[in-house]
Design a protein around this motif. Structure first.
Motif, PDB file in Angstrom:
ATOM      1  N   PHE A  11       1.159 -15.203  20.036  1.00 26.20           N
ATOM      2  CA  PHE A  11       0.295 -15.967  20.930  1.00 26.20           C
ATOM      3  C   PHE A  11       0.499 -17.474  20.804  1.00 26.20           C
ATOM      4  CE2 PHE A  11      -1.621 -11.828  20.583  1.00 26.20           C
ATOM      5  CZ  PHE A  11      -2.153 -11.585  21.846  1.00 26.20           C
ATOM      6  N   ASP A  12       1.616 -17.889  20.171  1.00 23.32           N
ATOM      7  CA  ASP A  12       1.873 -19.320  19.992  1.00 23.32           C
ATOM      8  C   ASP A  12       1.814 -20.090  21.307  1.00 23.32           C
ATOM      9  OD1 ASP A  12       2.039 -19.197  17.323  1.00 23.32           O
ATOM     10  OD2 ASP A  12       4.236 -19.192  17.195  1.00 23.32           O
ATOM     11  N   PHE A  13       2.430 -19.502  22.331  1.00 19.37           N
ATOM     12  CA  PHE A  13       2.479 -20.196  23.632  1.00 19.37           C
ATOM     13  C   PHE A  13       1.075 -20.500  24.145  1.00 19.37           C
ATOM     14  CE2 PHE A  13       1.079 -17.147  26.912  1.00 19.37           C
ATOM     15  CZ  PHE A  13       0.966 -15.992  26.150  1.00 19.37           C
ATOM     16  N   TYR A  14       0.135 -19.693  23.704  1.00 20.85           N
ATOM     17  CA  TYR A  14      -1.257 -19.806  24.136  1.00 20.85           C
ATOM     18  C   TYR A  14      -2.039 -20.667  23.153  1.00 20.85           C
ATOM     19  CZ  TYR A  14      -6.053 -17.716  24.540  1.00 20.85           C
ATOM     20  OH  TYR A  14      -7.394 -17.475  24.646  1.00 20.85           O
ATOM     21  N   LEU A  15      -1.910 -20.328  21.894  1.00 19.66           N
ATOM     22  CA  LEU A  15      -2.684 -21.021  20.856  1.00 19.66           C
ATOM     23  C   LEU A  15      -2.361 -22.516  20.786  1.00 19.66           C
ATOM     24  CD1 LEU A  15      -2.705 -18.379  17.982  1.00 19.66           C
ATOM     25  CD2 LEU A  15      -4.713 -19.412  19.070  1.00 19.66           C
ATOM     26  N   ASP A  16      -1.082 -22.862  20.988  1.00 20.51           N
ATOM     27  CA  ASP A  16      -0.701 -24.275  20.911  1.00 20.51           C
ATOM     28  C   ASP A  16      -1.507 -25.141  21.869  1.00 20.51           C
ATOM     29  OD1 ASP A  16       1.048 -23.874  18.891  1.00 20.51           O
ATOM     30  OD2 ASP A  16       2.872 -23.937  20.121  1.00 20.51           O
ATOM     31  N   ALA A  17      -1.864 -24.582  22.990  1.00 22.51           N
ATOM     32  CA  ALA A  17      -2.622 -25.351  23.993  1.00 22.51           C
ATOM     33  C   ALA A  17      -4.002 -25.737  23.472  1.00 22.51           C
ATOM     34  CB  ALA A  17      -2.760 -24.541  25.277  1.00 22.51           C
ATOM     35  N   PHE A  18      -4.446 -25.065  22.418  1.00 21.67           N
ATOM     36  CA  PHE A  18      -5.777 -25.356  21.860  1.00 21.67           C
ATOM     37  C   PHE A  18      -5.736 -26.449  20.789  1.00 21.67           C
ATOM     38  CE2 PHE A  18      -8.508 -21.971  23.621  1.00 21.67           C
ATOM     39  CZ  PHE A  18      -7.535 -21.245  24.302  1.00 21.67           C
ATOM     40  N   ARG A  19      -4.537 -26.935  20.480  1.00 16.85           N
ATOM     41  CA  ARG A  19      -4.397 -27.891  19.371  1.00 16.85           C
ATOM     42  C   ARG A  19      -4.496 -29.344  19.803  1.00 16.85           C
ATOM     43  NH1 ARG A  19       1.136 -26.531  16.818  1.00 16.85           N
ATOM     44  NH2 ARG A  19       0.530 -28.204  15.388  1.00 16.85           N
ATOM     45  N   TYR A  20      -4.272 -29.601  21.098  1.00 17.85           N
ATOM     46  CA  TYR A  20      -4.151 -31.009  21.508  1.00 17.85           C
ATOM     47  C   TYR A  20      -5.186 -31.404  22.553  1.00 17.85           C
ATOM     48  CZ  TYR A  20       0.324 -29.961  19.304  1.00 17.85           C
ATOM     49  OH  TYR A  20       1.288 -29.545  18.426  1.00 17.85           O
ATOM     50  N   GLY A  21      -6.413 -30.961  22.357  1.00 20.38           N
ATOM     51  CA  GLY A  21      -7.449 -31.393  23.292  1.00 20.38           C
ATOM     52  C   GLY A  21      -7.812 -30.329  24.310  1.00 20.38           C
ATOM     53  N   MET A  22      -8.395 -29.246  23.856  1.00 18.55           N
ATOM     54  CA  MET A  22      -8.853 -28.176  24.762  1.00 18.55           C
ATOM     55  C   MET A  22     -10.347 -28.342  25.010  1.00 18.55           C
ATOM     56  SD  MET A  22      -8.406 -25.425  26.548  1.00 18.55           S
ATOM     57  CE  MET A  22      -6.993 -24.388  26.127  1.00 18.55           C
ATOM     58  N   PRO A  23     -10.754 -28.548  26.243  1.00 19.08           N
ATOM     59  CA  PRO A  23     -12.185 -28.697  26.521  1.00 19.08           C
ATOM     60  C   PRO A  23     -12.904 -27.347  26.448  1.00 19.08           C
ATOM     61  CG  PRO A  23     -10.953 -28.709  28.569  1.00 19.08           C
ATOM     62  CD  PRO A  23      -9.939 -28.614  27.470  1.00 19.08           C
ATOM     63  N   PRO A  24     -14.216 -27.358  26.239  1.00 24.51           N
ATOM     64  CA  PRO A  24     -14.961 -26.104  26.360  1.00 24.51           C
ATOM     65  C   PRO A  24     -14.819 -25.590  27.782  1.00 24.51           C
ATOM     66  CG  PRO A  24     -16.468 -27.967  26.031  1.00 24.51           C
ATOM     67  CD  PRO A  24     -15.089 -28.503  25.935  1.00 24.51           C
ATOM     68  N   HIS A  25     -14.753 -24.268  27.943  1.00 21.56           N
ATOM     69  CA  HIS A  25     -14.532 -23.742  29.293  1.00 21.56           C
ATOM     70  C   HIS A  25     -15.003 -22.297  29.403  1.00 21.56           C
ATOM     71  CE1 HIS A  25     -10.876 -22.761  26.958  1.00 21.56           C
ATOM     72  NE2 HIS A  25     -10.763 -21.688  27.748  1.00 21.56           N
ATOM     73  N   SER A  26     -15.169 -21.874  30.628  1.00 20.13           N
ATOM     74  CA  SER A  26     -15.634 -20.518  30.924  1.00 20.13           C
ATOM     75  C   SER A  26     -14.912 -20.006  32.157  1.00 20.13           C
ATOM     76  CB  SER A  26     -17.143 -20.518  31.209  1.00 20.13           C
ATOM     77  OG  SER A  26     -17.854 -21.037  30.109  1.00 20.13           O
ATOM     78  N   GLY A  27     -14.986 -18.712  32.368  1.00 21.68           N
ATOM     79  CA  GLY A  27     -14.339 -18.172  33.559  1.00 21.68           C
ATOM     80  C   GLY A  27     -14.659 -16.700  33.745  1.00 21.68           C
ATOM     81  N   TRP A  28     -14.099 -16.151  34.814  1.00 20.79           N
ATOM     82  CA  TRP A  28     -14.300 -14.731  35.098  1.00 20.79           C
ATOM     83  C   TRP A  28     -13.178 -14.183  35.967  1.00 20.79           C
ATOM     84  CZ3 TRP A  28     -14.389 -15.114  40.273  1.00 20.79           C
ATOM     85  CH2 TRP A  28     -15.158 -16.101  40.916  1.00 20.79           C
ATOM     86  N   GLY A  29     -13.134 -12.888  36.072  1.00 25.39           N
ATOM     87  CA  GLY A  29     -12.200 -12.224  36.969  1.00 25.39           C
ATOM     88  C   GLY A  29     -12.922 -11.120  37.728  1.00 25.39           C
ATOM     89  N   VAL A  30     -12.744 -11.113  39.035  1.00 23.63           N
ATOM     90  CA  VAL A  30     -13.356 -10.085  39.884  1.00 23.63           C
ATOM     91  C   VAL A  30     -12.263  -9.144  40.369  1.00 23.63           C
ATOM     92  CG1 VAL A  30     -14.631  -9.609  42.016  1.00 23.63           C
ATOM     93  CG2 VAL A  30     -15.057 -11.725  40.775  1.00 23.63           C
ATOM     94  N   GLY A  31     -12.524  -7.863  40.329  1.00 27.25           N
ATOM     95  CA  GLY A  31     -11.609  -6.905  40.934  1.00 27.25           C
ATOM     96  C   GLY A  31     -11.805  -6.926  42.436  1.00 27.25           C
ATOM     97  N   CYS A  32     -10.795  -7.445  43.137  1.00 28.82           N
ATOM     98  CA  CYS A  32     -10.901  -7.606  44.593  1.00 28.82           C
ATOM     99  C   CYS A  32     -11.160  -6.264  45.278  1.00 28.82           C
ATOM    100  CB  CYS A  32      -9.599  -8.218  45.106  1.00 28.82           C
ATOM    101  SG  CYS A  32      -9.441  -8.221  46.878  1.00 28.82           S
ATOM    102  N   GLU A  33     -10.455  -5.231  44.841  1.00 32.92           N
ATOM    103  CA  GLU A  33     -10.604  -3.918  45.476  1.00 32.92           C
ATOM    104  C   GLU A  33     -11.992  -3.332  45.252  1.00 32.92           C
ATOM    105  OE1 GLU A  33      -7.825  -4.770  43.762  1.00 32.92           O
ATOM    106  OE2 GLU A  33      -6.459  -4.870  45.478  1.00 32.92           O
TER     107      GLU A  33
END
Length: 444
Positions: free
Chosen positions: A395-417
């Motif tokens: 998960f390095d490609f993902y985790l690295d993004a959290f090292r240099y200034g990741m703001p608090p955030h939220s989200g969701w996903g809806v199943g379109c179908e």
RNA sequence: GUUCGGAUAGUGUAGUGGCCUAUCAUGGAGCCCUGUCGAGGCUCCGACUCGGGUUCAAAUCCCGGUCCGAACGCCA
């Protein structure tokens, strides 16, 4: 309006009041039905927007044209040139008196299924010949509504400051765990079809895009076999910086309500074809705590659910029924789930990490969406990944993004179908996908 | 994946051992018919999922394969 040599009007654009007597019009489409009564013959032509009756009176029509018309084959493609005549006896109050009918392409017979609604076909038959099935007004109506749903989602999110993004569907590693992925060959290495845009959406929060959305395909390799699962589905996903789970729940309920309203206003004829009276969900939606949901299940059935267990199908139905009986609303949230049964990126409450800032959007028939405030601190996130038995190195490609200034955030996903099938009240999710992919179907 | 159910003309169906040369509708071919709108009338065309078994006799009972449906599980 499309206008060319073969068509001047769709059938729903013809109004006898606006088209002058003697004015030539052209409609193009498929032969829906031919009713030959001997001295008079009716050819019903169908296009995307509806149907129109072409009337030929034997005594007043060129005999070659008359004989040609009465022998037209169902579902052949024709272009009709003629004049419009108001008539009380004709459907829609007008008929077309043709001067010319061009056969653009013939159709074989018999057809793989009936298109007029006289004889039902099974889902499998319909999907095998989807091109014919889509000619049926009911099937067509579903996909016009699907278009309106997607259009209004884009419109709503854009108006609310969200930027549309597209993220890769071919990925190197498992995203969230929990579900199986389809492996594919990517040049010399193994890759996978992405189960969700989740990790990419989060990376974009570090990029400063603030509010993003994506409408795109997701792939799940589960061998599930139900009316509400697909192996390729369409996900409507958002991620929002400087927002908590309550902020994004509000966006979700407002969006849903707006989508229903738009469909109600802009798809009147389609709703009519499907015999649907859409009720726009009232906001805000009920927010039921996980703990309360468990209590409902335990008090209304023989099941003894322990705190920490996931809700099964029967439990979900019980809660949905209970909420509907109490509030008259189909939509509600279940919030504050045990952290343990949510993915690693769901954030725990500061004062009680056992419970997460997560939610599922439910319809009384099924789950529609899930979301949460996300963990934005690198160390906590890495620990959560490890605690789920996953390897953080992947998960390095993902985790690295959290090292240099990741703001608090939220989200969701809806199943379109799922949104569509609950809206249109169809029983099978395959009904709302043009070319569904399930465990058994890979073609067409 | 588990459990239960199913497979009959192009489509949708009826048919629980002999009444099946298999029902009905829709469709296709043809004829009649000037207002149909699920047009109507008459004639014709077209099918028992596959393999094995039981039986004097199988669409029907039994076994196996294939395919399909529903619920549950998994999941969104």
């Amino acid at each position: 309006m499309l206008s060319n040599m073969l068509r001047t009007h769709y059938t729903n654009q013809i109004s006898p009041q606006e088209i002058g007597e003697g004015e030539q019009i052209k409609v193009a489409g498929w032969v829906y039905e031919v009713r030959d009564l001997g001295g008079i013959c009716f050819v019903v032509v169908r296009d995307r927007e509806g149907k129109a009756q072409v009337t030929l009176v034997k005594k007043k029509t060129d005999s070659e044209l008359f004989d040609f018309s009465r022998k037209l084959i169902r579902e052949a493609v024709i272009s009709v040139t003629g004049t419009v005549k108001p008539s009380d006896k004709a459907p829609n109050g007008f008929e077309i008196i043709p001067s010319e009918i061009n056969l653009l392409n013939n159709a074989d017979s018999p057809l793989p299924m009936d298109t007029t609604g006289k004889v039902e076909a099974e889902l499998d038959t319909r999907l095998d010949a989807r091109y014919i099935d889509l000619r049926k007004p009911k099937t067509n109506a579903i996909f016009r509504i699907r278009h309106e749903v997607l259009r209004s989602v884009r419109d709503f999110l854009t108006c609310n400051g969200f930027i549309e993004t597209t993220t890769p569907k071919v990925v190197a590693t498992a995203t969230e765990g929990g579900t199986s992925l389809f492996p594919i060959t990517y040049f010399m290495t193994e890759a996978f079809l992405n189960q969700s845009p989740q990790l990419f959406k989060q990376i974009l929060m570090s990029s400063g895009m603030d509010n993003v959305f994506e409408i795109g395909p997701i792939f799940r390799a589960e061998e599930h076999d139900t009316r509400r699962h697909l192996n390729e589905a369409t996900s409507i996903d958002i991620e929002s910086s400087f927002s908590d789970h309550y902020d994004v729940m509000q966006i979700l309920e407002d969006m849903l309500s707006q989508v229903y309203l738009n469909v109600k206003q802009n798809c009147e004829s389609q709703l009519d074809v499907l015999d649907l009276d859409l009720e726009v969900p009232k906001t805000p939606f009920l927010k039921l705590k996980y703990e309360e949901a468990i209590n409902i299940v335990n008090s209304e059935s023989d099941e003894e659910l322990e705190w920490g267990e996931d809700l099964g199908t029967i439990a979900e139905n019980l809660v949905g029924q209970d909420v509907f009986e109490r509030t008259g609303q189909s939509h509600y949230f279940i919030i504050d789930w045990p952290t343990e049964i949510k993915p690693f990126y769901a954030m725990g409450y500061e004062d009680n990490a056992e419970i997460s800032k997560s939610f599922d959007l439910m319809h009384r028939r099924m789950e529609l969406a899930s979301g949460a405030q996300r963990v934005h601190e690198y160390d906590i996130l890495k620990n959560r990944i490890e605690a789920k038995g996953l390897n953080p190195d992947n998960f390095d490609f993902y985790l690295d993004a959290f090292r240099y200034g990741m703001p608090p955030h939220s989200g969701w996903g809806v199943g379109c179908e799922r949104l569509l099938m609950t809206m249109t009240e169809v029983d099978n999710i395959r009904d709302v996908v043009l070319f569904p992919r399930d465990r058994r179907r890979l073609s067409p």
